[in-house]
Design a protein around this motif. Structure first.
Motif, PDB file in Angstrom:
ATOM      1  N   PHE A   1       0.843  -1.199   0.000  1.00  0.00           N
ATOM      2  CA  PHE A   1       0.000   0.000   0.000  1.00  0.00           C
ATOM      3  C   PHE A   1       0.872   1.241   0.000  1.00  0.00           C
ATOM      4  CE2 PHE A   1      -3.132  -3.037   1.665  1.00  0.00           C
ATOM      5  CZ  PHE A   1      -4.201  -2.737   0.833  1.00  0.00           C
ATOM      6  N   ALA A   2       0.450   2.242  -0.766  1.00  0.00           N
ATOM      7  CA  ALA A   2       1.230   3.472  -0.879  1.00  0.00           C
ATOM      8  C   ALA A   2       1.282   4.195   0.467  1.00  0.00           C
ATOM      9  CB  ALA A   2       0.606   4.370  -1.950  1.00  0.00           C
ATOM     10  N   ASP A   3       0.152   4.149   1.171  1.00  0.00           N
ATOM     11  CA  ASP A   3       0.082   4.836   2.463  1.00  0.00           C
ATOM     12  C   ASP A   3       0.089   3.785   3.580  1.00  0.00           C
ATOM     13  OD1 ASP A   3      -0.405   6.328   4.663  1.00  0.00           O
ATOM     14  OD2 ASP A   3      -2.292   7.226   3.947  1.00  0.00           O
ATOM     15  N   GLN A   4       1.241   3.562   4.171  1.00  0.00           N
ATOM     16  CA  GLN A   4       1.368   2.520   5.196  1.00  0.00           C
ATOM     17  C   GLN A   4       0.710   2.922   6.519  1.00  0.00           C
ATOM     18  OE1 GLN A   4       2.660  -0.530   4.836  1.00  0.00           O
ATOM     19  NE2 GLN A   4       3.411  -0.307   2.743  1.00  0.00           N
ATOM     20  N   GLU A   5       0.483   4.221   6.708  1.00  0.00           N
ATOM     21  CA  GLU A   5      -0.107   4.732   7.952  1.00  0.00           C
ATOM     22  C   GLU A   5      -1.603   4.433   8.030  1.00  0.00           C
ATOM     23  OE1 GLU A   5       2.040   6.342  10.246  1.00  0.00           O
ATOM     24  OE2 GLU A   5       3.413   5.458   8.773  1.00  0.00           O
ATOM     25  N   ARG A   6      -2.212   4.353   6.845  1.00  0.00           N
ATOM     26  CA  ARG A   6      -3.653   4.143   6.755  1.00  0.00           C
ATOM     27  C   ARG A   6      -4.006   2.755   7.306  1.00  0.00           C
ATOM     28  NH1 ARG A   6      -6.635   1.736   2.981  1.00  0.00           N
ATOM     29  NH2 ARG A   6      -8.796   2.429   2.741  1.00  0.00           N
ATOM     30  N   ASP A   7      -5.265   2.587   7.725  1.00  0.00           N
ATOM     31  CA  ASP A   7      -5.726   1.284   8.196  1.00  0.00           C
ATOM     32  C   ASP A   7      -6.066   0.427   6.963  1.00  0.00           C
ATOM     33  OD1 ASP A   7      -6.737  -0.855   9.580  1.00  0.00           O
ATOM     34  OD2 ASP A   7      -8.699   0.095   9.925  1.00  0.00           O
ATOM     35  N   ASN A   8      -5.052  -0.179   6.393  1.00  0.00           N
ATOM     36  CA  ASN A   8      -5.243  -0.939   5.161  1.00  0.00           C
ATOM     37  C   ASN A   8      -5.812  -2.320   5.444  1.00  0.00           C
ATOM     38  OD1 ASN A   8      -4.122   1.012   3.281  1.00  0.00           O
ATOM     39  ND2 ASN A   8      -2.144   0.565   4.241  1.00  0.00           N
ATOM     40  N   LYS A   9      -6.858  -2.670   4.698  1.00  0.00           N
ATOM     41  CA  LYS A   9      -7.474  -3.984   4.869  1.00  0.00           C
ATOM     42  C   LYS A   9      -7.216  -4.830   3.632  1.00  0.00           C
ATOM     43  CE  LYS A   9     -11.300  -2.494   7.773  1.00  0.00           C
ATOM     44  NZ  LYS A   9     -11.020  -1.026   7.783  1.00  0.00           N
ATOM     45  N   PHE A  10      -7.365  -6.130   3.786  1.00  0.00           N
ATOM     46  CA  PHE A  10      -7.182  -7.021   2.634  1.00  0.00           C
ATOM     47  C   PHE A  10      -8.193  -6.699   1.530  1.00  0.00           C
ATOM     48  CE2 PHE A  10      -8.414 -10.873   0.289  1.00  0.00           C
ATOM     49  CZ  PHE A  10      -7.195 -11.140  -0.339  1.00  0.00           C
ATOM     50  N   THR A  11      -9.428  -6.390   1.951  1.00  0.00           N
ATOM     51  CA  THR A  11     -10.468  -6.105   0.954  1.00  0.00           C
ATOM     52  C   THR A  11     -10.114  -4.900   0.086  1.00  0.00           C
ATOM     53  OG1 THR A  11     -11.613  -4.921   2.706  1.00  0.00           O
ATOM     54  CG2 THR A  11     -12.413  -7.129   2.201  1.00  0.00           C
TER      55      THR A  11
END
Lengths: 305, 183
Positions: A148-158
């Motif tokens: 993910f480009a923004d690692q700070e964001r709450d990235n989900k698998f979906t």
């Protein structure tokens, strides 16, 4: 009484005639058994260039596909006209039966794993059953495994999931010309900007002209109506040749996209074939690419010994 | 009037045996085999139509080209699309007769050697041909068997130079069919 006698006389030669005619053509005795003649080989392979064609692989047939898209031709000799900058997709397709095929693949650009199922609902035919078109349904799913480009964001698998659904409507007009229309829906769980729509509707058109037994010219274009995808955006157009040599099909073409997955070439193509670079200079986003298909028959067809 | 009707009815009764003299099938088996140096190709069609008139020895065959099944789906497509052009020429036919009918007693059970002569039409090109085979009579069924060669070049089926090692010009054809009386 006289009338019936006369009628009877008429019957004798008639009967003889009928019998005589039958002797001349034995097959006609069986009557015409009307069969359905299904159109074959509308396209040479299951892809036009980037997207699918109405064709399926046969039951029990495994199709190994290797595709490359290179850098822009405008890069010139320094990049060998784009050849230094290759993205690759490797895929395997399999025919579950003559109407249903499935496939998986992995594309280097944005590290996409894709999977699809394609079902041939209607088959163009003449004879007992007349059907003017072939209609296939395609459903495709992609997982973007790039970080993910923004690692700070709450990235989900979906957030990695992308979907595409297509109606493939094709028709073979005689031996030399085939045409296909593809209403398409792309769903993106996560978009790059707020201006990007999660659901993007596009329509594709493709055609091929058969030049000889083994060589065809192909074209494929996807149009995305404005307001769905944030700029810079370009509709993707591909033009190329197809050469078939028995078990292989080679597709050589120029396109303005380096994506080989649906959400990529429909919503992320950035450069047109010809565009102005802002400084008044005409540039070209065209790039060379090829698909190679090699089929293996894993299962002998039923009734063949 | 009634007398005349009787005559008419009698006419149909007498005509009936001439119908029974014809035998037919819709599921005759036609196989072919191409034995080239690099590749062997086999295909089978199990829905050939054949009619035999036992009174005259005349016979006719019709085979749907698209009905040939190959081991490889792509091979089948190329056979139809590139070589036999089956959308233009959907059928292969044979019209001919048994030339040694006098030596065969089709009313008696047994196996007989038969000679057949006629015209073969493949890829819309007609060619005279002669072959030998066997006829087996078993009760109400007549079984035909024959093996012969068909030349691609005789029927304008062009094999390009690059495919000569894959596709033979002389194609061995085997036909097997069991015919039953036509009603």
């Amino acid at each position: 009484m006289k009338k019936t006698n006369f009628l009877l006389l008429l019957f004798f030669p008639l009967n003889a005639l009928v019998l005589h005619a039958q002797n001349d053509d034995l097959l006609s005795l069986l009557g015409d058994e009307l069969t359905t003649d299904y159109v074959i080989a509308t396209f040479k392979t299951t892809r036009i260039v980037n997207g699918h064609s109405i064709e399926n692989v046969g039951e029990g047939v495994l199709d190994f596909k290797i595709s490359h898209r290179f850098g822009p031709v405008r890069n010139g000799l320094y990049d060998v006209f784009g050849l230094d900058d290759a993205t690759i997709r490797i895929g395997l397709d399999y025919g579950i039966n003559d109407r249903l095929m499935v496939g998986v693949g992995r594309g280097g650009r944005e590290k996409v794993i894709d999977g699809f199922a394609k079902y041939k609902l209607l088959r163009q035919s003449t004879g007992k059953r007349n059907m003017p078109i072939t209609l296939s349904l395609l459903t495709n799913m992609e997982v973007k495994t790039v970080r993910f480009a923004d690692q700070e964001r709450d990235n989900k698998f979906t957030d990695r999931l992308f979907f595409a659904n297509q109606l493939l409507i094709g028709r073979k007009f005689g031996e030399h010309f085939s045409l296909q229309i593809m209403p398409t829906h792309v769903h993106r769980n996560l978009t790059t900007t707020r201006d990007d729509k999660n659901d993007v509707f596009a329509v594709g058109a493709a055609g091929r002209i058969k030049l000889s037994r083994r060589v065809t010219v192909n074209a494929e274009y996807y149009y995305v109506p404005e307001g769905q995808v944030a700029t810079p955006y370009a509709n993707c157009l591909a033009l190329g040749f197809e050469i078939e040599t028995g078990g292989h099909v080679f597709q050589l073409h120029f396109t303005n996209t380096s994506f080989m997955n649906y959400s990529g070439f429909i919503t992320q193509t950035a450069e047109d074939w010809f565009f102005n670079n802002g400084g008044g200079k005409l540039m070209s986003g065209a790039r060379f690419g090829f698909n190679i298909s090699r089929v293996f028959t894993l299962k002998k067809p039923k009734g063949f010994e | 009037m009634q007398k005349h009707l009787f005559i008419l009815a009698a006419l149909f009764v007498f005509a009936a045996p001439t119908f029974a003299q014809k035998y037919f099938t819709r599921d005759g088996k036609v196989k072919f085999f191409s034995d080239a140096s690099m590749e062997k190709i086999e295909a089978v069609n199990k829905s050939a139509t054949a009619v035999l008139d036992v009174a005259t020895g005349k016979m006719e065959w019709k085979v749907l080209i698209k009905g040939f099944l190959f081991e490889k789906a792509l091979m089948q497509e190329h056979f139809n699309e590139n070589y036999l052009e089956s959308s233009k020429y959907p059928n292969a036919t044979f019209k001919g007769e048994i030339t040694n009918l006098s030596e065969i007693d089709l009313s008696k059970d047994g196996t007989y050697k038969a000679k057949v002569k006629g015209k073969m039409n493949i890829h819309n090109v007609e060619k005279d041909m002669e072959t030998a085979g066997t006829i087996k009579v078993n009760g109400n069924a007549i079984t035909l068997h024959s093996e012969f060669f068909v030349k691609c070049s005789d029927h304008s089926i062009k094999i390009e130079a690059g495919k000569v090692a894959n596709i033979a010009n002389d194609i061995k054809v085997t036909v097997d069919a069991t015919l039953n009386p036509m009603k």
